[in-house]
Scaffold this active site. Structure first.
Site, PDB file in Angstrom:
ATOM      1  N   SER A 439      -3.357  -2.060 -67.047  1.00 38.91           N
ATOM      2  CA  SER A 439      -4.287  -1.604 -68.002  1.00 38.91           C
ATOM      3  C   SER A 439      -5.047  -2.866 -68.806  1.00 38.91           C
ATOM      4  O   SER A 439      -4.682  -3.902 -68.732  1.00 38.91           O
ATOM      5  CB  SER A 439      -3.462  -0.741 -69.291  1.00 38.91           C
ATOM      6  OG  SER A 439      -2.485  -1.923 -69.826  1.00 38.91           O
ATOM      7  N   HIS A 647       6.182  -3.657 -60.938  1.00 38.87           N
ATOM      8  CA  HIS A 647       6.117  -4.418 -61.907  1.00 38.87           C
ATOM      9  C   HIS A 647       7.339  -3.987 -62.985  1.00 38.87           C
ATOM     10  O   HIS A 647       7.780  -2.839 -63.134  1.00 38.87           O
ATOM     11  CB  HIS A 647       4.901  -4.004 -62.997  1.00 38.87           C
ATOM     12  CG  HIS A 647       4.943  -4.636 -64.422  1.00 38.87           C
ATOM     13  ND1 HIS A 647       4.851  -6.084 -64.386  1.00 38.87           N
ATOM     14  CD2 HIS A 647       5.167  -4.135 -65.421  1.00 38.87           C
ATOM     15  CE1 HIS A 647       4.970  -6.180 -65.858  1.00 38.87           C
ATOM     16  NE2 HIS A 647       5.253  -4.967 -66.464  1.00 38.87           N
ATOM     17  N   HIS A 700       2.370  -9.207 -75.659  1.00 39.01           N
ATOM     18  CA  HIS A 700       2.955  -8.682 -76.592  1.00 39.01           C
ATOM     19  C   HIS A 700       2.639  -9.511 -78.104  1.00 39.01           C
ATOM     20  O   HIS A 700       3.014  -9.206 -78.983  1.00 39.01           O
ATOM     21  CB  HIS A 700       4.390  -8.557 -76.549  1.00 39.01           C
ATOM     22  CG  HIS A 700       4.680  -7.236 -75.450  1.00 39.01           C
ATOM     23  ND1 HIS A 700       4.727  -7.741 -74.212  1.00 39.01           N
ATOM     24  CD2 HIS A 700       4.880  -6.022 -75.695  1.00 39.01           C
ATOM     25  CE1 HIS A 700       4.904  -6.468 -73.452  1.00 39.01           C
ATOM     26  NE2 HIS A 700       4.883  -5.759 -74.218  1.00 39.01           N
TER      27      HIS A 700
END
Length: 762
Positions: A439, A647, A700
């Site tokens: 993404s 993944h 993150h």
């Protein structure tokens, strides 16, 4: 003989994700700290009001990011790197959580704390950091402030704490010291905290030790005995020891003899242990039974629960407490918010508020007889039976397809070495090839287009045109950056599981069924209610369009069957393995369609493989058998020259590295940035046979990693894995990041790969 009702924890994000938006506004500098704390106070007040029928409501379960991180700050266990920094306490808190707070600039950021899964859930916690010289110092302000607010609102409060032994078990020693050696220094701080709560007139404190449902060595068992011998000396306070997520098994005797005034067990998973617990628990102790599933969204069969619970009540009388099995953090807030969910399916469900209604109904039946709640029991019976008998749940063709599965479906034609040679000839990639995980940023424009499509303001053709424009932009950026293997960016996808579930038969979807994954990150798990099949191709059109825009290899992006399973609310009426095989067959068909469309690199994400592991290692083998087999069924129908990637993100993988190798993916990408390549320790004793991309960009965190940081991490990797089998990539998808962060970070990543190629040339 009155039964006491209580709850172990409540969702904190808000029915409309108010906490998420308040956090993100604060982090962006668009609101103040006072506004954030005000929103937190409003949410706590509302949530206590929603629990006002309970005899005890939890206090301290609310968190601005993570309950484990909260406890670290309560215990004064702050990483050295944030001590002495400017700002309020919450600023340091967010620095540990995500690398920076609202006022920090790019140059003032710090390394975020490691994040991993909370037991076998999809909730992530910030891992406590320990060293031999770790000192603990109490800061009870957060908990006492929440307690004061609850008291002011008339809440009968039950403070909630993670127990000292579980806290140590959850953390990591950064210097290879013995975590348990810290217990003696930790216990006085716990005692001090309990004394402060007792001084406030608190009657009961819930203290969670979920490690009691895991396999414990003798040193951890002794630690529990030592800990509770110390905590039991606090006067004028009662402790409710809470366990959940599984059975006690060989820890049952230990749990029953710890010197506490009450014990909570997960009676959804451990109903068959209730009799043994009653026999061994002291006659003066309370037994709390978690009789409503706090992890899934199906209605409880109330008549079935009462049939076995009524004799227990007759035996224990007022010593019986009832509650959900665990904190309701893991389910959505309120089913009543749903306006578009299929009526039949909605009648089968219970979210957090409805689960508390179920607890109330069960208590009413026990305290006043079934007749007092007969209407509720009758309605529950109708819903439960309708689900059991529904033709929408059962598909004979799907069951027959699963029955035909044999070993050949999971076999590639050739071994990795032969495949790698064919893939190298076809793809012509450089050493240290660069790629991303799938993404790219989900911008406000993308989210607005999706919202307009759902509301009817945008037709399908216009939406498709907008998404193609986003894909074209994503491809152009990758061309400019100089990446080697492209992705289409997944602009059209709302979520990596929900997107596929929406196109598979056997799934249903909520509008507002949000659950916290970590921090402000919320997911809306799809509801797997029936047998699964794939009516049509789901991704081929998007992938082939993206491939038409570039000569570089374009990865087809799929979510694997185990992750779809583990990140869904799954059926409880058949083994999880059966549902997983159904998903594997559906996703296998998609893989073959992508290959047929000339997509020669296909990534099948299994981010949640490890979190499905049973909490006891003795039960791992069976789960890993069908989980790995399901992945292989999905992946292995392709030709040798088609390169299969997978993944995996935040989890501990060292102890299942052999099973990961058995998946036989040509390339695996995996998180290693926050843990400083700790995963690579597994390769000291295990010769991983295929290619691997150890993630070097922690997505993150908003921090932008430098070229030097990424080179350093990859050089560590090259000490264990030949350069010819190493890829360079982020540790997860980029949807939650902004382009202004992604572009410089990926530019640094590409530059790092070029440096590494120079190393090899030298």
């Amino acid at each position: 003989m009155t039964v006491t009702t209580h709850n172990l924890g409540y969702p904190r994000i808000g029915a409309k994700r108010e906490l998420k938006f308040a956090l993100e506004d604060y982090w962006k500098g668009q609101s103040s700290l006072d506004a954030l704390e005000g929103q937190g106070a409003q949410l706590r007040q509302r949530h206590w009001q929603e629990q006002n029928a309970l005899d005890f409501a939890p206090v301290g379960d609310f968190s601005f990011y993570d309950q484990v991180l909260d406890l670290s700050f309560t215990l004064g266990n702050l990483p050295q790197r944030v001590r002495g920094l400017e700002g309020a306490a919450l600023d340091n808190y967010f620095r540990v959580a995500r690398g920076r707070s609202a006022s920090d600039s790019d140059c003032s950021c710090v390394h975020a704390g490691e994040m991993t899964k909370w037991f076998d859930t999809n909730y992530h916690y910030i891992v406590p950091e320990f060293a031999a010289d770790t000192q603990f110092k109490l800061d009870s302000s957060r908990l006492l402030q929440q307690l004061a607010q609850a008291r002011q609102l008339g809440v009968k409060a039950k403070p909630v704490l993670i127990g000292p032994v579980t806290y140590l078990w959850l953390g990591k020693a950064k210097d290879d010291s013995d975590k348990l050696a810290l217990l003696q220094g930790l216990l006085p701080v716990y005692v001090q905290l309990l004394q402060e709560l007792a001084a406030q007139g608190v009657e009961w404190v819930q203290i969670d030790e979920p490690i009691l449902v895991t396999e414990l060595g003798s040193e951890w068992r002794q630690a529990l005995l030592t800990a509770y011998a110390a905590l039991s000396k606090v006067h004028h306070l009662k402790l409710l020891l809470a366990t959940y997520f599984g059975k006690l098994q060989d820890n049952l005797e230990l749990a029953c003899k710890l010197p506490v005034q009450g014990l909570h067990i997960d009676a959804v998973h451990a109903r068959d242990e209730v009799g043994q617990v009653i026999a061994q628990l002291p006659a003066t102790s309370v037994l709390s039974l978690g009789v409503v599933n706090g992890r899934n969204i199906w209605k409880t069969d109330l008549n079935d629960v009462l049939a076995w619970l009524e004799p227990v009540h007759a035996s224990l009388q007022s010593r019986l407490w009832i509650a959900p099995s665990c904190s309701l953090l893991h389910v959505p807030v309120d089913l009543a918010s749903e306006q578009k969910l299929d009526a039949d399916i909605q009648s089968w469900l219970a979210f957090a508020r409805q689960k508390l209604d179920e607890v109330h109904t069960i208590a009413g039946a026990l305290n006043h007889g079934r007749a007092s709640v007969q209407a509720a029991l009758d309605a529950n019976h109708v819903a439960v039976e309708a689900r059991r008998q529904s033709s929408r749940v059962h598909n004979p063709d799907v069951k027959a397809a699963v029955a035909r599965i044999d070993a050949t479906l999971g076999q590639r034609a050739s071994g990795y070495a032969e495949r790698a040679a064919e893939q190298a000839a076809l793809l012509q990639l450089p050493l240290y090839p660069t790629t991303t995980i799938g993404s790219f940023p989900q911008t406000a424009e993308i989210r607005q287009a999706r919202s307009q499509l759902r509301s009817g303001q945008l037709d399908e053709a216009s939406y498709k045109k907008l998404m193609q424009a986003e894909i074209a932009h994503c491809v152009k950026e990758q061309e400019t950056l100089g990446l080697d293997v492209f992705v289409h960016g997944e602009a059209e996808r709302n979520d990596m599981v929900e997107y596929f579930g929406e196109q598979l038969d056997g799934y249903a979807f909520s509008q507002f069924g949000w659950v916290q994954s970590y921090g402000s990150r919320c997911v809306k798990p799809p509801i797997l209610f029936g047998d699964i099949s794939r009516p049509r191709a789901m991704t081929v059109e998007w992938s082939t369009y993206a491939q038409s825009l570039t000569d570089k290899p374009m990865k087809g992006m799929l979510t694997g069957p185990v992750t779809i399973l583990n990140w869904s609310f799954v059926r409880d009426d058949q083994p999880r393995s059966v549902s997983c095989y159904q998903l594997a067959l559906a996703m296998r068909a998609e893989v073959l369609d992508l290959e047929q469309a000339s997509i020669r690199v296909i990534q099948i994400d299994e981010a949640a493989l490890r979190e499905g592991l049973p909490l006891r290692k003795s039960q791992w083998a069976e789960y890993l058998r069908w989980a790995v087999e399901s992945f292989r069924i999905t992946a292995n129908g392709v030709a040798d020259e088609t390169q299969i990637h997978t993944h995996m993100c935040y989890s501990e993988f060292n102890d299942i590295i052999a099973q990961i190798a058995d998946m036989d993916a040509d390339v695996i990408t995996i998180e290693t940035s926050r843990s400083d390549m700790e995963l690579l320790d597994a390769f000291d004793d295990f010769n991983y046979p295929n290619a691997i991309g150890p993630g070097v960009y922690d997505i993150h965190s908003p921090n932008i990693p430098s070229q030097e940081q990424m080179v350093k991490l990859m050089r560590k990797a090259a000490e264990r894995i030949p350069a010819q089998r190493l890829w360079v990539n982020p540790d997860c998808g980029l949807k939650t990041r902004g382009w202004k962060e992604v572009i410089p970070a990926l530019a640094n990543m590409v530059a790092a790969a070029k440096t590494l190629r120079g190393d090899n040339a030298a």
